[in-house]
Write an enzyme that holds these catalytic residues in place. Sequence first.
Site, PDB file in Angstrom:
ATOM      1  N   VAL A 153     -48.325 -93.530 -13.909  1.00  0.00           N
ATOM      2  CA  VAL A 153     -49.497 -94.202 -13.332  1.00  0.00           C
ATOM      3  C   VAL A 153     -50.028 -95.287 -14.268  1.00  0.00           C
ATOM      4  O   VAL A 153     -50.276 -96.423 -13.852  1.00  0.00           O
ATOM      5  CB  VAL A 153     -50.603 -93.159 -13.014  1.00  0.00           C
ATOM      6  CG1 VAL A 153     -51.931 -93.838 -12.719  1.00  0.00           C
ATOM      7  CG2 VAL A 153     -50.183 -92.327 -11.815  1.00  0.00           C
ATOM      8  N   THR A 200     -55.843 -87.729 -11.744  1.00  0.00           N
ATOM      9  CA  THR A 200     -56.317 -86.829 -10.683  1.00  0.00           C
ATOM     10  C   THR A 200     -57.092 -85.692 -11.339  1.00  0.00           C
ATOM     11  O   THR A 200     -56.512 -84.928 -12.120  1.00  0.00           O
ATOM     12  CB  THR A 200     -55.108 -86.273  -9.903  1.00  0.00           C
ATOM     13  OG1 THR A 200     -54.374 -87.391  -9.391  1.00  0.00           O
ATOM     14  CG2 THR A 200     -55.547 -85.368  -8.773  1.00  0.00           C
ATOM     15  N   GLU A 222     -55.743 -92.482  -8.000  1.00  0.00           N
ATOM     16  CA  GLU A 222     -54.579 -93.322  -7.685  1.00  0.00           C
ATOM     17  C   GLU A 222     -53.735 -92.653  -6.589  1.00  0.00           C
ATOM     18  O   GLU A 222     -53.499 -91.461  -6.632  1.00  0.00           O
ATOM     19  CB  GLU A 222     -53.734 -93.510  -8.962  1.00  0.00           C
ATOM     20  CG  GLU A 222     -52.532 -94.377  -8.776  1.00  0.00           C
ATOM     21  CD  GLU A 222     -52.872 -95.700  -8.085  1.00  0.00           C
ATOM     22  OE1 GLU A 222     -53.744 -96.424  -8.568  1.00  0.00           O
ATOM     23  OE2 GLU A 222     -52.275 -95.989  -7.035  1.00  0.00           O
ATOM     24  N   LYS A 235     -47.027 -93.945  -4.862  1.00  0.00           N
ATOM     25  CA  LYS A 235     -45.895 -93.015  -4.765  1.00  0.00           C
ATOM     26  C   LYS A 235     -44.849 -93.437  -5.784  1.00  0.00           C
ATOM     27  O   LYS A 235     -44.509 -94.634  -5.828  1.00  0.00           O
ATOM     28  CB  LYS A 235     -45.235 -93.092  -3.374  1.00  0.00           C
ATOM     29  CG  LYS A 235     -46.144 -92.792  -2.217  1.00  0.00           C
ATOM     30  CD  LYS A 235     -45.401 -92.881  -0.894  1.00  0.00           C
ATOM     31  CE  LYS A 235     -45.091 -94.317  -0.459  1.00  0.00           C
ATOM     32  NZ  LYS A 235     -46.248 -95.158  -0.161  1.00  0.00           N
ATOM     33  N   PHE A 264     -43.749 -87.766   6.682  1.00  0.00           N
ATOM     34  CA  PHE A 264     -43.941 -86.471   6.004  1.00  0.00           C
ATOM     35  C   PHE A 264     -43.698 -85.285   6.939  1.00  0.00           C
ATOM     36  O   PHE A 264     -44.398 -84.288   6.893  1.00  0.00           O
ATOM     37  CB  PHE A 264     -45.343 -86.396   5.372  1.00  0.00           C
ATOM     38  CG  PHE A 264     -45.392 -87.095   4.050  1.00  0.00           C
ATOM     39  CD1 PHE A 264     -45.192 -86.393   2.875  1.00  0.00           C
ATOM     40  CD2 PHE A 264     -45.568 -88.459   3.976  1.00  0.00           C
ATOM     41  CE1 PHE A 264     -45.183 -87.033   1.649  1.00  0.00           C
ATOM     42  CE2 PHE A 264     -45.557 -89.122   2.775  1.00  0.00           C
ATOM     43  CZ  PHE A 264     -45.366 -88.404   1.601  1.00  0.00           C
ATOM     44  N   CYS A 279     -47.216 -84.112  -8.746  1.00  0.00           N
ATOM     45  CA  CYS A 279     -48.514 -84.168  -8.052  1.00  0.00           C
ATOM     46  C   CYS A 279     -48.737 -83.054  -7.037  1.00  0.00           C
ATOM     47  O   CYS A 279     -49.623 -82.235  -7.218  1.00  0.00           O
ATOM     48  CB  CYS A 279     -48.676 -85.524  -7.373  1.00  0.00           C
ATOM     49  SG  CYS A 279     -48.849 -86.864  -8.564  1.00  0.00           S
ATOM     50  N   LYS A 321     -49.005 -79.238  -8.278  1.00  0.00           N
ATOM     51  CA  LYS A 321     -50.157 -78.955  -9.147  1.00  0.00           C
ATOM     52  C   LYS A 321     -51.481 -79.258  -8.446  1.00  0.00           C
ATOM     53  O   LYS A 321     -52.457 -78.545  -8.634  1.00  0.00           O
ATOM     54  CB  LYS A 321     -50.043 -79.703 -10.478  1.00  0.00           C
ATOM     55  CG  LYS A 321     -50.580 -81.115 -10.482  1.00  0.00           C
ATOM     56  CD  LYS A 321     -50.682 -81.684 -11.882  1.00  0.00           C
ATOM     57  CE  LYS A 321     -50.899 -83.185 -11.856  1.00  0.00           C
ATOM     58  NZ  LYS A 321     -52.128 -83.662 -11.233  1.00  0.00           N
ATOM     59  N   LYS A 361     -37.485 -86.430  -6.013  1.00  0.00           N
ATOM     60  CA  LYS A 361     -37.266 -87.249  -4.818  1.00  0.00           C
ATOM     61  C   LYS A 361     -36.466 -88.477  -5.248  1.00  0.00           C
ATOM     62  O   LYS A 361     -36.321 -88.730  -6.458  1.00  0.00           O
ATOM     63  CB  LYS A 361     -38.583 -87.628  -4.152  1.00  0.00           C
ATOM     64  CG  LYS A 361     -39.435 -88.600  -4.954  1.00  0.00           C
ATOM     65  CD  LYS A 361     -40.603 -89.063  -4.106  1.00  0.00           C
ATOM     66  CE  LYS A 361     -41.438 -90.080  -4.844  1.00  0.00           C
ATOM     67  NZ  LYS A 361     -42.573 -90.557  -4.096  1.00  0.00           N
ATOM     68  N   ARG A 414     -40.271 -83.295 -12.806  1.00  0.00           N
ATOM     69  CA  ARG A 414     -41.275 -82.227 -12.892  1.00  0.00           C
ATOM     70  C   ARG A 414     -41.311 -81.468 -11.558  1.00  0.00           C
ATOM     71  O   ARG A 414     -41.374 -82.073 -10.499  1.00  0.00           O
ATOM     72  CB  ARG A 414     -42.648 -82.825 -13.224  1.00  0.00           C
ATOM     73  CG  ARG A 414     -42.706 -83.362 -14.651  1.00  0.00           C
ATOM     74  CD  ARG A 414     -44.026 -84.032 -14.959  1.00  0.00           C
ATOM     75  NE  ARG A 414     -44.081 -85.396 -14.467  1.00  0.00           N
ATOM     76  CZ  ARG A 414     -45.072 -86.256 -14.754  1.00  0.00           C
ATOM     77  NH1 ARG A 414     -46.067 -85.879 -15.521  1.00  0.00           N
ATOM     78  NH2 ARG A 414     -45.057 -87.482 -14.273  1.00  0.00           N
TER      79      ARG A 414
HETATM   80  N1  LIG Z   1     -47.096 -89.707 -11.094  1.00  0.00           N
HETATM   81  C1  LIG Z   1     -47.642 -89.979  -9.925  1.00  0.00           C
HETATM   82  O1  LIG Z   1     -46.969 -90.291  -8.944  1.00  0.00           O
HETATM   83  C2  LIG Z   1     -49.141 -89.939  -9.767  1.00  0.00           C
HETATM   84  C3  LIG Z   1     -49.717 -90.516  -8.629  1.00  0.00           C
HETATM   85  C4  LIG Z   1     -51.093 -90.469  -8.506  1.00  0.00           C
HETATM   86  C5  LIG Z   1     -51.883 -89.854  -9.469  1.00  0.00           C
HETATM   87  N2  LIG Z   1     -51.283 -89.287 -10.557  1.00  0.00           N
HETATM   88  C6  LIG Z   1     -52.138 -88.684 -11.569  1.00  0.00           C
HETATM   89  O2  LIG Z   1     -52.242 -89.610 -12.649  1.00  0.00           O
HETATM   90  C7  LIG Z   1     -52.314 -88.919 -13.900  1.00  0.00           C
HETATM   91  C8  LIG Z   1     -51.190 -89.375 -14.806  1.00  0.00           C
HETATM   92  O3  LIG Z   1     -49.972 -89.007 -14.201  1.00  0.00           O
HETATM   93  P1  LIG Z   1     -48.570 -89.533 -14.754  1.00  0.00           P
HETATM   94  O4  LIG Z   1     -47.534 -89.072 -13.814  1.00  0.00           O
HETATM   95  O5  LIG Z   1     -48.690 -90.982 -15.079  1.00  0.00           O
HETATM   96  O6  LIG Z   1     -48.487 -88.694 -16.116  1.00  0.00           O
HETATM   97  P2  LIG Z   1     -47.442 -88.894 -17.305  1.00  0.00           P
HETATM   98  O7  LIG Z   1     -47.273 -87.552 -17.887  1.00  0.00           O
HETATM   99  O8  LIG Z   1     -46.272 -89.676 -16.848  1.00  0.00           O
HETATM  100  O9  LIG Z   1     -48.249 -89.807 -18.331  1.00  0.00           O
HETATM  101  C9  LIG Z   1     -49.402 -89.401 -19.008  1.00  0.00           C
HETATM  102  C10 LIG Z   1     -49.416 -90.095 -20.347  1.00  0.00           C
HETATM  103  O10 LIG Z   1     -50.664 -89.844 -20.990  1.00  0.00           O
HETATM  104  C11 LIG Z   1     -50.413 -89.777 -22.386  1.00  0.00           C
HETATM  105  N3  LIG Z   1     -51.531 -89.144 -23.065  1.00  0.00           N
HETATM  106  C12 LIG Z   1     -51.883 -87.840 -23.075  1.00  0.00           C
HETATM  107  N4  LIG Z   1     -52.994 -87.671 -23.818  1.00  0.00           N
HETATM  108  C13 LIG Z   1     -53.364 -88.881 -24.262  1.00  0.00           C
HETATM  109  C14 LIG Z   1     -54.431 -89.367 -25.060  1.00  0.00           C
HETATM  110  N5  LIG Z   1     -55.342 -88.533 -25.558  1.00  0.00           N
HETATM  111  N6  LIG Z   1     -54.491 -90.680 -25.330  1.00  0.00           N
HETATM  112  C15 LIG Z   1     -53.565 -91.525 -24.856  1.00  0.00           C
HETATM  113  N7  LIG Z   1     -52.524 -91.122 -24.089  1.00  0.00           N
HETATM  114  C16 LIG Z   1     -52.429 -89.821 -23.786  1.00  0.00           C
HETATM  115  C17 LIG Z   1     -49.106 -89.021 -22.471  1.00  0.00           C
HETATM  116  O11 LIG Z   1     -48.471 -89.210 -23.727  1.00  0.00           O
HETATM  117  C18 LIG Z   1     -48.334 -89.633 -21.312  1.00  0.00           C
HETATM  118  O12 LIG Z   1     -47.555 -90.731 -21.719  1.00  0.00           O
HETATM  119  C19 LIG Z   1     -52.275 -87.434 -13.548  1.00  0.00           C
HETATM  120  O13 LIG Z   1     -53.593 -86.965 -13.421  1.00  0.00           O
HETATM  121  C20 LIG Z   1     -51.585 -87.412 -12.200  1.00  0.00           C
HETATM  122  O14 LIG Z   1     -51.936 -86.294 -11.436  1.00  0.00           O
HETATM  123  C21 LIG Z   1     -49.925 -89.330 -10.732  1.00  0.00           C
END
Ligand SMILES: NC(=O)c1ccc[n+]([C@@H]2O[C@H](COP(=O)([O-])OP(=O)(O)OC[C@H]3O[C@@H](n4cnc5c(N)ncnc54)[C@H](O)[C@@H]3O)[C@@H](O)[C@H]2O)c1
Length: 448
Positions: free
Chosen positions: A11, A121, A154, A157, A256, A267, A270, A329, A336
Amino acid sequence: MRISVIGTGYVGLVTGACFAHMGNNVLCVDVDREKIDLLGQGRLPLYEPGLKELVDRNVNEGRLSFSDSTSEAVRAGEFIFIAVGTPMDEEGSADVQHVLDVARRIGEALDGYRIIITKSTVPVGTTKKVKATVKEVLKKRGLDLTFDVVSNPEFLKEGKAISDFLNPDRIVIGIDCPNARERMQALYDPFCRTDEKRILFMDVASAELTKYAANAMLATRISFMNEMAAICEATGANVDHVRAGIGSDSRIGRRFLFAGVGYGGSCFPKDVRALIKTAQTLGVSSRVIAAVDAVNQQQPRQMVSKIKDHYGRGGLAGKTFAVWGLSFKPETDDVRESPAAQIIDGLLKEGAKIRAYDPVAKEPFDRMYALPVEYAQDMYSCLEGVDAMVLITEWHQFRRPDFVRMKQLMVKPVIFDGRNQFDPDYLLERGFTYISIGRAPVNWDRNC
Ligand SMILES: NC(=O)c1ccc[n+]([C@@H]2O[C@H](COP(=O)([O-])OP(=O)(O)OC[C@H]3O[C@@H](n4cnc5c(N)ncnc54)[C@H](O)[C@@H]3O)[C@@H](O)[C@H]2O)c1
């Protein structure tokens, strides 16, 4: 505008690159030094179609940079996005420790007005906690600075993240401060020039909950269709026809509604469980969502059972299965909660051997699960000498494979299709044993 994004994962990196693409100056920060080093060398720590080109262009044109320093991010950005992970904790709740850790670090470095935005999230109430945490740290520093905290979940997808971010269906902004509203509107205006109504302002709790409600609704459709598929199997109906029949109803829609081995990823599983936990904590019943989760947990196990049933007493010991697809997917390397892990683990426990192929997710899968799997270089060499193939991720290249070649390579032409990619009649005619989900070959009544 000057924007900082804290957390450079799926994200955060997309958010940073897309804001830079709109002409803003963006600093992306992560505590993971390895990620920041990779990005500094012009390499991406993850796979997302089109992201490399977007990052390269904006770095080269000086609008996008990377750092491992949160205080630098706080100094640099008038908008500070928190986009760190919120994984599931042991009890099924969202673990917001990283979000609150970032809030503390922001409080330690704040030196003037900023808008802090929770993009991660997070359960209802977390954005308030972010505000309280920053305030508390400022108080300890003897400072009384003004800042605003906004929720902006956010909806992108993975696999289509860039187009989702650049052309969003909606932008949800939870806000309780009028000043920040104007600035947030200005920040997102370039993303909705044709329809400014796409920005939905609401209170913070509603914004936080909207994200969970959206994911729970999408997960519900998938689990509902998986339940329909089980009923199809028991009744002799075909879930593809049922899907087409209901999807053409404009009240229902077509998306879907695919039966399969269940949803995975970082997502849906969890977020569904976190929502159940929130409801539980508040003493609210969440029977529908709990059922959605229960059905989904069963889907990979059911695929393993189908495979075991097929071999009956002979069992799976000594058999080799090719697995096509490891990511949760297509078009992502995110593994994950991938159903592939559970299915492979289930087959290994029965004594089977696994040879797997995925176009991009081999390394992340191996790193995360460390299962005794042999990895193939391509989809066909994966099939050499195997007893059957199990299709788990519907990558485009798996959709129309060379069945003649497949048959030559496999010891037995048996396909277990976890994503209903092929036509049962077509495969039957070509001598395959084909087992999919909620569908059987047509039994034509020749007498009518
Ligand atoms: N992946 C998706 O498709 C998606 C879509 C919508 C919302 N989200 C939400 O967005 C959030 C992030 O998801 P993601 O998939 O990008 O996670 P991710 O695990 O890919 O990335 C998270 C990043 O945050 C970093 N991080 C952790 N603690 C930190 C800190 N204290 N300071 C700086 N960086 C730090 C980690 O090192 C990691 O690189 C989650 O809450 C997720 O639920 C994800």
